[in-house]
Design a protein around this motif. Structure first.
Motif, mmCIF file in Angstrom:
data_model
loop_
_atom_site.group_PDB
_atom_site.id
_atom_site.type_symbol
_atom_site.label_atom_id
_atom_site.label_comp_id
_atom_site.label_asym_id
_atom_site.label_seq_id
_atom_site.Cartn_x
_atom_site.Cartn_y
_atom_site.Cartn_z
ATOM 1 N N ALA A 12 5.349 -5.372 34.658
ATOM 2 C CA ALA A 12 5.073 -5.948 35.976
ATOM 3 C C ALA A 12 4.425 -7.332 35.921
ATOM 4 O O ALA A 12 4.494 -8.088 36.883
ATOM 5 C CB ALA A 12 4.173 -5.003 36.773
ATOM 6 N N GLY A 13 3.759 -7.634 34.803
ATOM 7 C CA GLY A 13 3.067 -8.910 34.707
ATOM 8 C C GLY A 13 1.804 -8.965 35.547
ATOM 9 O O GLY A 13 1.361 -10.041 35.948
ATOM 10 N N ARG A 14 1.231 -7.809 35.835
ATOM 11 C CA ARG A 14 -0.020 -7.726 36.596
ATOM 12 C C ARG A 14 -1.045 -6.979 35.749
ATOM 13 O O ARG A 14 -0.685 -6.268 34.813
ATOM 14 C CB ARG A 14 0.204 -6.986 37.910
ATOM 15 C CG ARG A 14 1.299 -7.562 38.791
ATOM 16 C CD ARG A 14 1.597 -6.619 39.943
ATOM 17 N NE ARG A 14 2.748 -7.033 40.735
ATOM 18 C CZ ARG A 14 3.347 -6.247 41.635
ATOM 19 N NH1 ARG A 14 2.881 -5.017 41.853
ATOM 20 N NH2 ARG A 14 4.384 -6.687 42.308
ATOM 21 N N SER A 15 -2.317 -7.090 36.098
ATOM 22 C CA SER A 15 -3.344 -6.491 35.239
ATOM 23 C C SER A 15 -4.126 -5.345 35.860
ATOM 24 O O SER A 15 -4.614 -4.464 35.154
ATOM 25 C CB SER A 15 -4.339 -7.565 34.790
ATOM 26 O OG SER A 15 -4.972 -8.153 35.915
ATOM 27 N N LYS A 16 -4.268 -5.313 37.197
ATOM 28 C CA LYS A 16 -5.091 -4.274 37.817
ATOM 29 C C LYS A 16 -4.420 -2.902 37.763
ATOM 30 O O LYS A 16 -3.194 -2.789 37.758
ATOM 31 C CB LYS A 16 -5.361 -4.611 39.283
ATOM 32 C CG LYS A 16 -6.570 -5.487 39.530
ATOM 33 C CD LYS A 16 -6.887 -5.539 41.026
ATOM 34 C CE LYS A 16 -8.133 -6.362 41.301
ATOM 35 N NZ LYS A 16 -8.478 -6.363 42.740
ATOM 36 N N ILE A 17 -5.254 -1.864 37.756
ATOM 37 C CA ILE A 17 -4.752 -0.493 37.886
ATOM 38 C C ILE A 17 -5.551 0.227 38.970
ATOM 39 O O ILE A 17 -6.669 -0.185 39.305
ATOM 40 C CB ILE A 17 -4.856 0.302 36.567
ATOM 41 C CG1 ILE A 17 -6.334 0.456 36.138
ATOM 42 C CG2 ILE A 17 -4.030 -0.333 35.463
ATOM 43 C CD1 ILE A 17 -6.543 1.469 35.034
ATOM 44 N N ALA A 18 -4.980 1.279 39.511
ATOM 45 C CA ALA A 18 -5.697 2.159 40.434
ATOM 46 C C ALA A 18 -5.785 3.532 39.791
ATOM 47 O O ALA A 18 -4.837 3.984 39.141
ATOM 48 C CB ALA A 18 -4.972 2.244 41.774
#
Length: 242
Positions: A12-18
């Motif tokens: 995804a090229g994103r860093s945050k997680i839930a």
């Protein structure tokens, strides 16, 4: 779980997680956020706090984790949507052991999945413990269709093991056929021959009939404990499935 999260980030090229408040997902800084939150620090009903798990935990990690309350339908929708541009994945354990093995609400499962799909966010199913809930795991039992599944325990035939699987396009982040993969993977325990042999034997024996038998045994045990509690008038309850 570590590589499941990295795979989602790499794709995804994103860093945050839930993640779910209070749930255990392994010994990895990001998934340990709010693992031991208490009424003193867990925040308001609509905005759970990200709290440290151990002394010295990097404060920067807290800013990269969105905390969801288990079975809070509207809260999950709001938090996922409002952080959509930064979220790589939502991690779900359908029946968290640290949360008392409470069953998920169908509407909560649906809300998380719908919000994630709508915003291009991966759903990672933590099946390390609960894969044993059925022949197809706990996700199938509770109507979840994850992008990535983290597995362990029962697939190792009693020996240490961890594995991930998922959509073909996601798993290609590990592909080294045409050069350095987007996500290199390796480790001291990778492809351990003894765990592979024991795991294969276990998987051959855990057929549909075996899972049906385990389901019956689980029901018998829970029913027996429940009757004992009732007879004694004890302040206890029985939770769990399969």
């Amino acid at each position: 779980m570590l590589f499941a999260i990295k795979a989602a980030r790499a794709f995804a090229g994103r860093s945050k997680i839930a993640k779910l408040e209070g749930a255990y997902y392994g010994a990895y800084d990001w998934v340990e956020v709010s693992q031991a939150a208490t009424p003193d620090d867990w925040g308001g009903a609509n905005q759970p706090n990200s709290t440290v798990f151990y002394r010295g935990m990097p404060a920067s990690v807290l800013n990269e984790v969105v905390v969801l309350r288990f079975n809070d339908v509207e809260g999950a929708r709001h938090l996922i949507s409002s952080n959509a541009h930064d979220l790589a994945a939502v991690i779900l354990d359908k029946m968290p052991s640290r949360g008392g093995l409470v069953a998920p609400k169908p509407e909560f499962m649906a809300a998380v999945q719908e919000s994630a799909r709508k915003n291009g966010i991966f759903v990672i199913a933590d099946e390390v413990l609960n894969l044993r809930q059925s022949f197809q795991g706990a996700s199938a039992r509770y109507g979840l269709v994850p992008d990535v599944i983290a597995m362990g325990k029962t697939i190792g035939g009693g020996l240490p093991i961890g594995a991930i699987g998922g959509r073909e396009d996601v798993m290609k982040v590990f592909d080294a056929a045409v050069g350095r993969p987007r996500l290199p993977q390796g480790g001291t325990f990778s492809a351990n021959p003894l765990s592979m042999t024991a795991g294969l034997a276990a998987m051959r024996h855990l057929d549909h009939a075996a899972f049906a038998h385990l389901e019956i045994l689980g029901d018998i045990v829970r029913d027996g404990i429940g009757r004992a509690i009732s007879n004694l008038g004890a302040p206890l309850c029985v939770t769990g499935a399969a």
